[in-house]
Write a protein that holds these residues in place. Sequence first.
Motif, PDB file in Angstrom:
ATOM      1  N   LEU A 110       1.059  -1.318  -0.227  1.00 37.56           N
ATOM      2  CA  LEU A 110       0.223  -0.176  -0.305  1.00 37.56           C
ATOM      3  C   LEU A 110       0.749   1.401  -0.551  1.00 37.56           C
ATOM      4  O   LEU A 110       1.860   1.336   0.654  1.00 37.56           O
ATOM      5  CB  LEU A 110      -1.401  -0.159   1.547  1.00 37.56           C
ATOM      6  N   ILE A 111       0.377   2.154  -0.672  1.00 33.46           N
ATOM      7  CA  ILE A 111       1.274   3.317  -0.554  1.00 33.46           C
ATOM      8  C   ILE A 111       0.618   4.769  -0.845  1.00 33.46           C
ATOM      9  O   ILE A 111      -0.637   4.406  -1.091  1.00 33.46           O
ATOM     10  CB  ILE A 111       2.904   3.754  -1.794  1.00 33.46           C
ATOM     11  N   THR A 112       0.457   5.744  -0.237  1.00 33.73           N
ATOM     12  CA  THR A 112      -0.761   7.166  -0.072  1.00 33.73           C
ATOM     13  C   THR A 112      -0.323   7.671  -1.520  1.00 33.73           C
ATOM     14  O   THR A 112       1.478   8.223  -1.443  1.00 33.73           O
ATOM     15  CB  THR A 112      -0.429   8.174   1.476  1.00 33.73           C
ATOM     16  N   ILE A 113      -1.232   8.824  -1.805  1.00 38.58           N
ATOM     17  CA  ILE A 113      -0.934   9.629  -2.450  1.00 38.58           C
ATOM     18  C   ILE A 113      -1.544  10.850  -2.296  1.00 38.58           C
ATOM     19  O   ILE A 113      -2.715  10.429  -1.065  1.00 38.58           O
ATOM     20  CB  ILE A 113      -0.734   9.885  -3.993  1.00 38.58           C
ATOM     21  N   HIS A 114      -1.910  12.048  -1.982  1.00 40.36           N
ATOM     22  CA  HIS A 114      -2.327  13.410  -2.032  1.00 40.36           C
ATOM     23  C   HIS A 114      -2.931  13.278  -2.330  1.00 40.36           C
ATOM     24  O   HIS A 114      -3.267  13.737  -3.897  1.00 40.36           O
ATOM     25  CB  HIS A 114      -2.314  14.391  -1.460  1.00 40.36           C
ATOM     26  N   ALA A 115      -5.341  12.946  -2.707  1.00 34.97           N
ATOM     27  CA  ALA A 115      -5.480  13.372  -3.892  1.00 34.97           C
ATOM     28  C   ALA A 115      -6.417  14.608  -4.059  1.00 34.97           C
ATOM     29  O   ALA A 115      -6.403  15.058  -5.501  1.00 34.97           O
ATOM     30  CB  ALA A 115      -6.890  12.741  -3.343  1.00 34.97           C
ATOM     31  N   GLY A 116      -5.360  15.546  -3.206  1.00 33.15           N
ATOM     32  CA  GLY A 116      -5.539  16.800  -4.046  1.00 33.15           C
ATOM     33  C   GLY A 116      -4.634  17.461  -4.876  1.00 33.15           C
ATOM     34  O   GLY A 116      -4.315  18.842  -6.028  1.00 33.15           O
ATOM     35  N   GLY A 117      -3.827  17.264  -5.363  1.00 39.23           N
ATOM     36  CA  GLY A 117      -3.344  16.837  -6.340  1.00 39.23           C
ATOM     37  C   GLY A 117      -3.709  16.367  -7.226  1.00 39.23           C
ATOM     38  O   GLY A 117      -3.193  16.748  -9.164  1.00 39.23           O
ATOM     39  N   GLY A 118      -4.578  16.575  -7.959  1.00 39.60           N
ATOM     40  CA  GLY A 118      -5.630  16.187  -8.578  1.00 39.60           C
ATOM     41  C   GLY A 118      -5.903  14.904  -9.884  1.00 39.60           C
ATOM     42  O   GLY A 118      -4.947  13.867  -9.573  1.00 39.60           O
ATOM     43  N   ARG A 119      -7.053  15.427 -10.583  1.00 39.61           N
ATOM     44  CA  ARG A 119      -7.065  13.554 -11.160  1.00 39.61           C
ATOM     45  C   ARG A 119      -5.985  13.302 -12.116  1.00 39.61           C
ATOM     46  O   ARG A 119      -5.466  12.325 -12.089  1.00 39.61           O
ATOM     47  CB  ARG A 119      -7.968  14.291 -12.367  1.00 39.61           C
ATOM     48  N   ASP A 120      -4.736  14.144 -12.898  1.00 36.96           N
ATOM     49  CA  ASP A 120      -4.098  13.636 -13.296  1.00 36.96           C
ATOM     50  C   ASP A 120      -3.133  13.092 -12.575  1.00 36.96           C
ATOM     51  O   ASP A 120      -1.345  11.995 -13.510  1.00 36.96           O
ATOM     52  CB  ASP A 120      -3.112  15.212 -14.219  1.00 36.96           C
ATOM     53  N   MET A 121      -2.678  13.721 -11.369  1.00 40.47           N
ATOM     54  CA  MET A 121      -1.336  13.297 -10.996  1.00 40.47           C
ATOM     55  C   MET A 121      -1.901  11.716 -10.215  1.00 40.47           C
ATOM     56  O   MET A 121      -0.999  11.047  -9.974  1.00 40.47           O
ATOM     57  CB  MET A 121      -1.381  13.927  -9.571  1.00 40.47           C
ATOM     58  N   MET A 122      -3.143  11.467  -9.709  1.00 46.07           N
ATOM     59  CA  MET A 122      -4.020  10.616  -9.261  1.00 46.07           C
ATOM     60  C   MET A 122      -3.645   9.077 -10.464  1.00 46.07           C
ATOM     61  O   MET A 122      -3.811   8.057  -9.930  1.00 46.07           O
ATOM     62  CB  MET A 122      -5.352  10.482  -8.427  1.00 46.07           C
ATOM     63  N   GLU A 123      -3.903   9.308 -11.827  1.00 46.97           N
ATOM     64  CA  GLU A 123      -4.429   8.856 -12.587  1.00 46.97           C
ATOM     65  C   GLU A 123      -2.947   8.507 -13.380  1.00 46.97           C
ATOM     66  O   GLU A 123      -2.404   7.457 -13.453  1.00 46.97           O
ATOM     67  CB  GLU A 123      -4.591   9.374 -13.789  1.00 46.97           C
ATOM     68  N   ALA A 124      -1.767   8.895 -13.152  1.00 46.51           N
ATOM     69  CA  ALA A 124      -0.543   8.819 -13.423  1.00 46.51           C
ATOM     70  C   ALA A 124       0.057   8.003 -12.044  1.00 46.51           C
ATOM     71  O   ALA A 124       0.932   6.791 -12.555  1.00 46.51           O
ATOM     72  CB  ALA A 124       0.796  10.042 -13.228  1.00 46.51           C
ATOM     73  N   ALA A 125       0.126   8.338 -10.938  1.00 48.14           N
ATOM     74  CA  ALA A 125       0.328   6.656  -9.802  1.00 48.14           C
ATOM     75  C   ALA A 125      -0.250   5.689 -10.038  1.00 48.14           C
ATOM     76  O   ALA A 125       0.248   4.790  -9.895  1.00 48.14           O
ATOM     77  CB  ALA A 125      -0.303   7.846  -8.937  1.00 48.14           C
ATOM     78  N   VAL A 126      -1.536   5.254 -10.404  1.00 55.25           N
ATOM     79  CA  VAL A 126      -1.694   4.714 -10.652  1.00 55.25           C
ATOM     80  C   VAL A 126      -1.495   3.391 -12.367  1.00 55.25           C
ATOM     81  O   VAL A 126      -1.593   2.337 -12.420  1.00 55.25           O
ATOM     82  CB  VAL A 126      -3.581   4.557 -11.426  1.00 55.25           C
TER      83      VAL A 126
END
Length: 263
Positions: free
Chosen positions: A109-125
């Motif tokens: 499991l690893i955490t990111i901030h949702a506040g980083g926005g759609r592009d950031m979250m999609e890139a992480a996934v």
Amino acid sequence: MRLPNKTDIIKKTAFEKRDYMERVCSADDRIIAALDVDSFEKMESIVEELGELVSFYKVGMELYYAEGSKTMEWLHEKGKQVFLDLKMYDIPNTVAHGISAVSGLGIDLITIHAGGGRDMMEAAVQAADEAGRNNGRRPKILAVTVLTSFDETVWKETGGLLPIESQVFRLAKLAKECGVDGVVASPEEAKGIRELCGNDFEIVTPGIRPAFADADDQKRIATPAVALNNGATRLVIGRPITKAEDPKKAVRMILEEIRENKK
Ligand code: C5P
């Protein structure tokens, strides 16, 4: 009807004892013990002491920045699962590369901030998916919505427009849309997030205090059973285990509580 004789009673007691031992002696990967320590040796001593009772550990900024990836390697050698809580927040490209780099360590499991926005979250996934394809072990991505240290005053001071709770739900929904695997949330928020994001979504809750433990500096707390009944999938528990006089006993009591309170 035959009244139970002495042998029946002894047998039943033995069965009950075995049942009890099974309930409190095997690890449950819904419990993640937080390794909030600043050295490898302190980590080692906690993990060795808890032995087979705990299978999942959280490594946060303090331990990771102090000791780096050897913590993860050692935990793997011990057969433990790892939650790396670095709360990544940066431009999409940088976060994606960060995820790729730590995925090589075989984290779960690893955490990111949702506040980083759609592009950031999609890139992480995408980075997690790729890591899964490359080394057969895809870390789950968890999003942090609004830090629980914010109150409405501090939130407004930083430009927050919606009430905090609405923002938490909004970001949880966005995270789900981006393919993120779950969120870190308070036990109070868990119920609403579960309703909004459905069953196929991890909700990892800190702020857990079994009845026997002190609240410490946590303000909004819940017992393990309440958090799970609110929809949490995993519980992050630190001081009630690591600072307990008898840490193993503390874990056994938590195991007993959560296994007796199945939904
Ligand atoms: O000792 P305690 O059980 O309070 O530890 C909880 C763990 O969960 C700590 O590692 C803390 O940093 C983390 N955490 C938290 N509240 C959040 C997010 C993470 O307590 N909102």
